[in-house]
Design a protein around this motif. Structure first.
Motif, PDB file in Angstrom:
ATOM      1  N   VAL A   1       0.855  -1.187   0.000  1.00 54.89           N
ATOM      2  CA  VAL A   1       0.000   0.000   0.000  1.00 54.89           C
ATOM      3  C   VAL A   1       0.891   1.237   0.000  1.00 54.89           C
ATOM      4  CG1 VAL A   1      -1.867   1.212   1.177  1.00 54.89           C
ATOM      5  CG2 VAL A   1      -1.668  -1.266   1.404  1.00 54.89           C
ATOM      6  N   ALA A   2       0.538   2.258  -0.792  1.00 53.78           N
ATOM      7  CA  ALA A   2       1.297   3.507  -0.772  1.00 53.78           C
ATOM      8  C   ALA A   2       1.371   4.019   0.664  1.00 53.78           C
ATOM      9  CB  ALA A   2       0.633   4.540  -1.676  1.00 53.78           C
ATOM     10  N   GLN A   3       2.592   4.294   1.128  1.00 51.31           N
ATOM     11  CA  GLN A   3       2.799   4.570   2.543  1.00 51.31           C
ATOM     12  C   GLN A   3       2.052   5.814   3.013  1.00 51.31           C
ATOM     13  OE1 GLN A   3       4.569   2.278   4.452  1.00 51.31           O
ATOM     14  NE2 GLN A   3       3.527   3.409   6.083  1.00 51.31           N
ATOM     15  N   THR A   4       2.046   6.867   2.210  1.00 55.73           N
ATOM     16  CA  THR A   4       1.341   8.086   2.636  1.00 55.73           C
ATOM     17  C   THR A   4      -0.156   7.820   2.787  1.00 55.73           C
ATOM     18  OG1 THR A   4       1.168   8.782   0.311  1.00 55.73           O
ATOM     19  CG2 THR A   4       3.010   9.652   1.598  1.00 55.73           C
ATOM     20  N   TYR A   5      -0.707   7.011   1.900  1.00 56.91           N
ATOM     21  CA  TYR A   5      -2.121   6.679   1.990  1.00 56.91           C
ATOM     22  C   TYR A   5      -2.408   5.829   3.221  1.00 56.91           C
ATOM     23  CZ  TYR A   5      -6.638   4.603   0.918  1.00 56.91           C
ATOM     24  OH  TYR A   5      -7.937   4.174   0.985  1.00 56.91           O
ATOM     25  N   LEU A   6      -1.544   4.840   3.484  1.00 52.00           N
ATOM     26  CA  LEU A   6      -1.736   3.984   4.647  1.00 52.00           C
ATOM     27  C   LEU A   6      -1.630   4.790   5.940  1.00 52.00           C
ATOM     28  CD1 LEU A   6      -2.143   1.152   5.805  1.00 52.00           C
ATOM     29  CD2 LEU A   6       0.331   0.821   5.661  1.00 52.00           C
ATOM     30  N   ASN A   7      -0.649   5.682   6.017  1.00 45.97           N
ATOM     31  CA  ASN A   7      -0.507   6.530   7.210  1.00 45.97           C
ATOM     32  C   ASN A   7      -1.750   7.386   7.424  1.00 45.97           C
ATOM     33  OD1 ASN A   7       2.045   5.477   7.596  1.00 45.97           O
ATOM     34  ND2 ASN A   7       3.100   7.225   6.679  1.00 45.97           N
ATOM     35  N   HIS A   8      -2.300   7.883   6.332  1.00 40.12           N
ATOM     36  CA  HIS A   8      -3.508   8.702   6.413  1.00 40.12           C
ATOM     37  C   HIS A   8      -4.681   7.875   6.955  1.00 40.12           C
ATOM     38  CE1 HIS A   8      -6.371  11.839   5.294  1.00 40.12           C
ATOM     39  NE2 HIS A   8      -7.096  10.912   4.683  1.00 40.12           N
ATOM     40  N   LEU A   9      -4.829   6.653   6.457  1.00 40.16           N
ATOM     41  CA  LEU A   9      -5.905   5.796   6.950  1.00 40.16           C
ATOM     42  C   LEU A   9      -5.767   5.561   8.452  1.00 40.16           C
ATOM     43  CD1 LEU A   9      -6.497   2.957   4.330  1.00 40.16           C
ATOM     44  CD2 LEU A   9      -7.827   5.026   4.691  1.00 40.16           C
TER      45      LEU A   9
END
Length: 519
Positions: A333-341
């Motif tokens: 998973v794209a890390q920035t997206y996962l961190n946001h989730l």
């Protein structure tokens, strides 16, 4: 960024305004298909094909247009209010029956160009490649009539009908633009003529057809949505999608040279990063990180009352790939997206313990957490670390009172690595038993397995996203995507949406989190 249930296609749902942009699809009535990403400066442009509203099957559903999403962070997206490309308005137009897949590329003047496939049923489904240009690098406006590209070369070695899905990049070593095109050879075994042709140009205006195909593996009907790129490890990657077995889905091949030979990875993946239902995936460079690329693909719609998969569906979450040992690709998973989730999600109520131990010697056992029906219906982010001393263990989805359910299954091997597979809720039965129990599946299907990955390192844990009926599971550099059918016995609350199982042994889950996603 939630998923939309394709059963809702009978209801009119308007496209949301820009500030409420749906990432996964333009609206509940329209599906997203083949993604065409390009990075311009620090902005991701993700063009994708869009189906006409309320359509399901060919040809109406494939009279597609081009939509565009834009983002600087892979989290916040805006969608153009107008379609970028539409099919031609006259029956004689080369794209009268669909503006199909292509690519976006910056030309010698730095401005964005779109090359795409035109489809016309009155010409026996003939496909041509068209070009339209913009006056700026970001493709703010594409003006003028699309023109069929000029090609020099014989081309008699190919069939006429398949000539599609152009992908263009500038090959610095040769000082030319390369165009990869999906084609079929004119001779050879009918089912295995699929190949990728190569055209070259110095200016994007006139193209020379290479006399030999770039890639002709003699094992597929026709490749779709090809792309090629290199990474700082000096390897070249040819990526395309296969709509039939073996190893259906988006696959990749590796070479030391852009002209090949392209080899199948030997890491147990067979070149698959996912399975059949994460399809037509394409990538662009990751902003600020030359070692990684960002991938976008779609997970198909499923119509329960017809028992059919459809072309197009929901865009999968943004993903990243990087090269591991021996150049084999790893996906997550794209890390920035996962961190946001993670930042904008909340634990379920009542909370789920951060550890779980299950043991069953000589038999199987399931465990289902206590989750309210309201929270079960939300998008969920599930993560855990897994230790398994059993024949098999894993996650159960949509389990009902009869024992039916889908399973994400982990099986240890002697090497310390694991296989990861997704199994359908019911295996096919031989004819006698199928007649007796009135349980019939297509006879060519000889088992419950949907997708399998071998030689998985599970040490970094498992991440699972449940968006509506869409499953996206990530572990060990590979993923499995799937759309569950709607439960047949009523609302979601009458089934157990998630659980865990162990078969003949013990398993331990650590750092276990089940979060309700707010965004």
């Amino acid at each position: 960024m939630g998923s939309t249930n394709p059963q809702d296609l009978h209801r009119q749902v308007p496209t949301p305004p820009a500030e409420e942009t749906l990432y996964s699809r333009p609206s509940a009535a329209q599906a997203a298909a083949d993604a065409i990403p390009v990075l311009v400066d620090d902005t991701y442009h993700v063009f994708h094909l869009t189906t006409p509203p309320f359509t399901r099957h060919h040809p109406p559903r494939l009279r597609s247009t081009w939509s565009r999403l834009k983002s600087k962070d892979l989290i916040n997206w805006t969608r153009d209010q107008e379609m970028v490309l539409r099919p031609g308005g006259n029956s004689s137009d080369p794209d009268a029956d669909g503006a199909w897949t292509g690519c976006a590329v910056q030309g010698p003047d730095g401005n964005m160009n779109i090359f795409y496939t035109g489809y016309n049923l009155t010409q026996n489904g003939k496909q041509v490649i068209l070009r339209v240009a913009s006056n700026d690098p970001h493709g703010t406006v594409f003006k003028g009539e699309a023109k069929v590209i000029t090609i020099r070369g014989d081309g008699s070695q190919y069939e006429e009908i398949d000539f599609r899905d152009p992908y263009i990049f500038f090959n610095e070593a040769e000082g030319k633009y390369w165009m990869l095109v999906s084609r079929r050879l004119a001779t050879g075994s009918y089912w295995y003529r699929g190949c990728i042709a190569l055209l070259t140009s110095t200016n994007l205006d006139t193209w020379e057809l290479d006399p030999e195909p770039l890639y002709a593996p003699n094992d597929m009907l026709c490749p779709e949505c090809p792309e090629m790129f290199s990474l700082p490890n000096s390897k070249w990657y040819l990526v395309y999608s296969r709509f039939h077995a073996p190893n259906a889905g988006t696959v990749y091949r590796i070479a030391d040279n852009p002209r090949g030979p392209f080899r199948i990875p030997r890491d147990g993946s067979h070149g698959r990063l996912d399975g059949r239902r994460w399809y037509a995936a394409k990538s662009c460079p990751k902003a600020g990180d030359p070692d990684r690329r960002v991938y976008f693909g779609w997970v198909g719609d499923y119509v329960d009352e017809e028992g059919k998969w459809l072309w197009g569906g929901d865009l999968g979450v943004p993903r990243e790939i990087s090269a591991g040992e021996q150049g084999y690709l790893k996906l997550e998973v794209a890390q920035t997206y996962l961190n946001h989730l993670r930042q904008y999600s909340q634990p379920l109520t009542p909370g789920i313990e951060s550890t779980l131990d299950l043991t069953s010697i000589g038999s199987s056992v399931n465990h289902f957490p206590k989750i309210s029906s309201q929270e079960e219906a939300r998008d969920l982010l599930i993560s855990f670390r897994l230790e398994c001393d059993a024949h098999a263990c894993g996650v159960v989805f949509q389990h009902d009172n009869t024992g039916k359910g889908y399973t994400l299954r982990f099986e240890p091997s002697i090497s310390g690595l694991f296989s990861m597979s997704l199994l359908v809720d019911f295996p096919s039965l031989d004819d006698f038993w199928a007649d007796q129990y009135n349980i019939h599946l297509p006879r060519p299907v000889d088992g419950p397995e949907i997708t399998r990955h071998e030689q998985i390192d599970i040490s970094n844990g498992v991440i699972i996203l449940l968006r509506g009926q869409v499953i996206e599971a990530f572990c060990g550099g590979r993923s499995i995507s799937w759309r569950l059918p709607l439960p047949k016995n009523g609302p979601m609350g009458e089934t157990r949406r998630i659980g865990w199982f162990v078969e003949d042994g013990s398993m331990s889950l650590g750092d276990l989190k089940v979060l309700a996603v707010k965004v």
